[in-house]
Design a protein around this motif. Structure first.
Motif, PDB file in Angstrom:
ATOM      1  N   ASP A  76     -10.190  -2.931  -1.712  1.00 37.40           N
ATOM      2  CA  ASP A  76     -11.301  -2.209  -1.119  1.00 37.40           C
ATOM      3  C   ASP A  76     -12.307  -3.198  -0.548  1.00 37.40           C
ATOM      4  O   ASP A  76     -12.569  -4.245  -1.141  1.00 37.40           O
ATOM      5  N   TYR A  77     -12.852  -2.862   0.608  1.00 40.84           N
ATOM      6  CA  TYR A  77     -13.864  -3.648   1.311  1.00 40.84           C
ATOM      7  C   TYR A  77     -13.306  -4.934   1.933  1.00 40.84           C
ATOM      8  O   TYR A  77     -14.053  -5.807   2.365  1.00 40.84           O
ATOM      9  N   GLU A  78     -11.980  -5.079   1.999  1.00 40.91           N
ATOM     10  CA  GLU A  78     -11.386  -6.304   2.521  1.00 40.91           C
ATOM     11  C   GLU A  78     -11.666  -6.457   4.012  1.00 40.91           C
ATOM     12  O   GLU A  78     -11.699  -5.498   4.775  1.00 40.91           O
ATOM     13  N   ASN A  79     -11.847  -7.729   4.412  1.00 44.98           N
ATOM     14  CA  ASN A  79     -12.165  -8.041   5.798  1.00 44.98           C
ATOM     15  C   ASN A  79     -11.063  -7.616   6.757  1.00 44.98           C
ATOM     16  O   ASN A  79      -9.900  -7.985   6.598  1.00 44.98           O
ATOM     17  N   ILE A  80     -11.430  -6.843   7.772  1.00 46.63           N
ATOM     18  CA  ILE A  80     -10.561  -6.611   8.926  1.00 46.63           C
ATOM     19  C   ILE A  80     -11.350  -6.852  10.217  1.00 46.63           C
ATOM     20  O   ILE A  80     -10.977  -6.376  11.291  1.00 46.63           O
ATOM     21  N   LYS A  81     -12.430  -7.628  10.105  1.00 47.29           N
ATOM     22  CA  LYS A  81     -13.238  -7.965  11.271  1.00 47.29           C
ATOM     23  C   LYS A  81     -12.547  -9.038  12.109  1.00 47.29           C
ATOM     24  O   LYS A  81     -12.422  -8.895  13.332  1.00 47.29           O
ATOM     25  N   PHE A  82     -12.123 -10.116  11.454  1.00 43.82           N
ATOM     26  CA  PHE A  82     -11.516 -11.242  12.152  1.00 43.82           C
ATOM     27  C   PHE A  82     -10.003 -11.057  12.192  1.00 43.82           C
ATOM     28  O   PHE A  82      -9.324 -11.196  11.172  1.00 43.82           O
ATOM     29  N   ARG A  83      -9.474 -10.724  13.359  1.00 45.93           N
ATOM     30  CA  ARG A  83      -8.050 -10.436  13.505  1.00 45.93           C
ATOM     31  C   ARG A  83      -7.286 -11.701  13.881  1.00 45.93           C
ATOM     32  O   ARG A  83      -7.814 -12.584  14.572  1.00 45.93           O
ATOM     33  N   PRO A  84      -6.029 -11.826  13.459  1.00 43.58           N
ATOM     34  CA  PRO A  84      -5.213 -12.950  13.928  1.00 43.58           C
ATOM     35  C   PRO A  84      -5.104 -12.927  15.450  1.00 43.58           C
ATOM     36  O   PRO A  84      -5.094 -11.856  16.064  1.00 43.58           O
ATOM     37  N   ALA A  85      -5.037 -14.097  16.050  1.00 48.78           N
ATOM     38  CA  ALA A  85      -4.958 -14.183  17.503  1.00 48.78           C
ATOM     39  C   ALA A  85      -3.770 -13.378  18.031  1.00 48.78           C
ATOM     40  O   ALA A  85      -2.673 -13.410  17.459  1.00 48.78           O
ATOM     41  N   GLN A  86      -4.028 -12.629  19.100  1.00 53.45           N
ATOM     42  CA  GLN A  86      -3.030 -11.767  19.744  1.00 53.45           C
ATOM     43  C   GLN A  86      -2.477 -10.710  18.781  1.00 53.45           C
ATOM     44  O   GLN A  86      -1.431 -10.112  19.037  1.00 53.45           O
ATOM     45  N   GLY A  87      -3.154 -10.500  17.661  1.00 54.22           N
ATOM     46  CA  GLY A  87      -2.677  -9.540  16.678  1.00 54.22           C
ATOM     47  C   GLY A  87      -1.424  -9.981  15.963  1.00 54.22           C
ATOM     48  O   GLY A  87      -0.779  -9.164  15.283  1.00 54.22           O
ATOM     49  N   GLU A  88      -1.086 -11.274  16.062  1.00 53.71           N
ATOM     50  CA  GLU A  88       0.151 -11.790  15.480  1.00 53.71           C
ATOM     51  C   GLU A  88      -0.059 -12.088  13.990  1.00 53.71           C
ATOM     52  O   GLU A  88      -0.788 -13.014  13.631  1.00 53.71           O
TER      53      GLU A  88
END
Length: 550
Positions: free
Chosen positions: A387-399
């Motif tokens: 719960d509350y885990e970061n999903i703000k910073f995505r891996p480049a190109q969504g990879e």
């Protein structure tokens, strides 16, 4: 198995991390000692382009080779160091030491004999040397337009480096250490003209001298970059105006009653940065994009200045993404589980789309979680995520599986939203009502139903606290906020009933943390006789007490 190698905690904490006996010159590589090179445009281009590469590459300070330190990846590593000294990034994994920034989060080993405080010094002064080398080679009276642009960039880089150093090392009063004898001291200034003998006896500059030097560099940068191209990957005129705004905002707090002229200048330059850049705040779609979210400066119209990262200069676990992006299937982040602090998250209204930067306990009930990987990867992530885990910073190109692609994320140095907040904070000191209006207007970008209203924050201090909260939501994890906490004398609260911070990180402090006055490394004493224990910042290690649940 995760694609990761981890030494034992006992080995990591061993005496190999002491740096007091390392022989160095002052500041490491920061004097003009190289042979003069050809001042051709091609040579200058290579030199100026080497600065952002050095700021992003793995092993930029040599710590990977020397100490097997997986946090040595330049400016992104510095930004995470400062973020973990604050309160809003919670490490929630079963083994909290997968967070390789654990000493910063725990306020341990921050004294002059450890590598942890030395990292700031070793990086910034090496980068300053690179800027100095360029400045020393270009005569603005005879240089062509291309070389003049490189000169302007070099001055902008140097101004940014010294401003960061000044804000990190200038001691501020706190309840834990006595800094009365060293108030107002920053760091030694090394120019392109500094000789080696001068560097050997180079005292900490007082803040007036330092900030005059920074403003002088910014004046030159603004002159030489006027009319240049606008690219977020290089410092342009808008970035220079943004640095002016940061500088004047700090200067506004030099007197107890506030310097209204400095605040007016901060607000003016923040607005000039907004106008010159032509940038606009991130939209909800851009913020939440699973492929480009906070990893691509070209995918939005918000970034004023950022750095790119290529696969040639990375390691699989020596990147910002590897330590922050839990969606990636490699690195430390999916093991350390970097989350938003629960109390912080719960203070954000559901109508604010920035709350979607972290997994809600209800998961997909109110927000359709977007994922760029396969359905199987998404299911696996949601099964293990907290719960509350970061999903703000995505891996480049969504990879999410190939680190050579997913780690190559752009890194933000300045986006236009910061300029709105600088303008708001500066205006608050001269016209509180106008500042409230500005904050309400900005929040329409984030709470689109128009329900936000800061009218009830009737006095300056309560308003600044609210302004800072909104800035915390806006810039979580981006490496900007330590300067705000330090400037505004705000404390941290990680220990509270129901906290999701690992127990070893559940520190609280009243007002400024002593840790934010970064200590000058002992190796500096060996090569610069003007720096010693008597004029160093006090060792803050272990002065904050763990919360016991009472």
């Amino acid at each position: 198995m995760k694609n990761i190698l981890l030494k034992s905690f006992s080995a990591i904490c061993a005496s190999a991390l002491l740096v007091g006996c390392i022989q160095e010159t002052f500041p490491q590589g920061a004097t003009q000692t190289q042979e003069q090179v050809s001042a051709s445009n091609s040579a200058l281009s290579a030199m100026i382009n080497a600065i952002p590469v050095a700021m992003m590459k793995a092993n930029t300070a040599g710590y990977i080779d020397a100490y097997d330190d997986h946090t040595d990846f330049g400016i992104g590593g510095i930004h995470l160091r400062t973020e973990f000294m604050l309160e809003d990034l919670a490490t929630s994994g079963d083994n909290p030491y997968y967070n390789r920034f654990f000493t910063y989060a725990q306020n341990q080993a921050q004294g002059e004999v450890y590598i942890y405080c030395a990292y700031f010094w070793d990086c910034y002064y090496a980068w300053i040397k690179a800027a100095n080398d360029i400045i020393s080679l270009i005569d603005p009276e005879t240089a062509n337009d291309e070389a003049i642009n490189y000169l302007g960039q070099a001055y902008a880089y140097r101004a940014m480096f010294y401003l960061d150093l000044a804000r990190l090392y200038e001691p501020k009063t706190n309840k834990y250490t006595d800094v009365s004898s060293i108030l107002g001291l920053t760091v030694p200034i090394v120019k392109e003209t500094t000789k080696e003998d001068d560097a050997k006896n180079n005292p900490r500059a007082d803040r007036k001298t330092m900030y005059e030097f920074i403003l002088s560099d910014l004046e030159k940068a603004a002159t030489y970059l006027a009319g240049g191209t606008k690219s977020y990957t290089t410092p342009g005129l808008a970035a220079v105006y943004g640095l002016y705004a940061r500088t004047y905002l700090e200067m506004g707090y030099w007197t107890e009653s506030g310097d209204n002229e400095a605040f007016a200048n901060a607000a003016e330059y923040a607005r000039k940065a907004i106008t010159e850049s032509g940038k606009t705040p991130l939209t909800q779609a851009q913020w939440e994009d699973p492929t480009t979210g906070f990893n691509s400066g070209s995918a939005n119209n918000s970034w004023i200045w950022g750095l790119t990262l290529s696969s040639e200069i990375i390691g699989n676990i020596m990147t910002f993404t590897a330590h922050i992006s839990s969606e990636a299937t490699w690195g430390y982040a999916p093991l350390s589980h970097i989350c938003a602090s629960k109390s912080f998250y719960n203070s954000i209204p559901d109508t604010d789309f920035r709350k979607h930067s972290w997994l809600d306990p209800a998961r997909e009930d109110y927000y359709a979680y977007k994922f760029a990987g396969s359905a199987a990867d998404k299911e696996k992530f949601l099964k293990t995520a907290m719960d509350y885990e970061n999903i703000k910073f995505r891996p480049a190109q969504g990879e999410v599986t190939d680190y050579a692609v997913g780690s190559c994320a752009d890194h933000m140095l300045m986006r236009v939203e910061e300029m709105y907040f600088i303008e708001i904070e500066a205006k608050a000191h001269t016209n509180l009502q106008e500042a409230k209006t500005l904050l309400n207007e900005f929040m329409k970008y984030r709470i689109t139903d128009g329900s936000y209203d800061c009218a009830n924050f009737s006095d300056l201090q309560s308003f600044l606290t609210q302004m800072l909260f909104q800035k915390r939501v806006e810039f979580w994890g981006e490496g900007l906020l330590l300067y705000d906490y330090k400037r505004l004398d705000k404390g941290i609260t990680r220990g509270y009933v129901g906290t999701n911070h690992a127990g070893v990180y559940a520190l609280n402090c009243e007002g400024r943390s002593p840790q934010w006055n970064i200590v000058i490394k002992r190796g500096e004493f060996q090569s610069n006789t003007a720096i010693n224990t008597s004029n160093n910042n006090p060792d803050p290690s272990d002065l904050l007490v763990l919360w016991t649940g009472e």
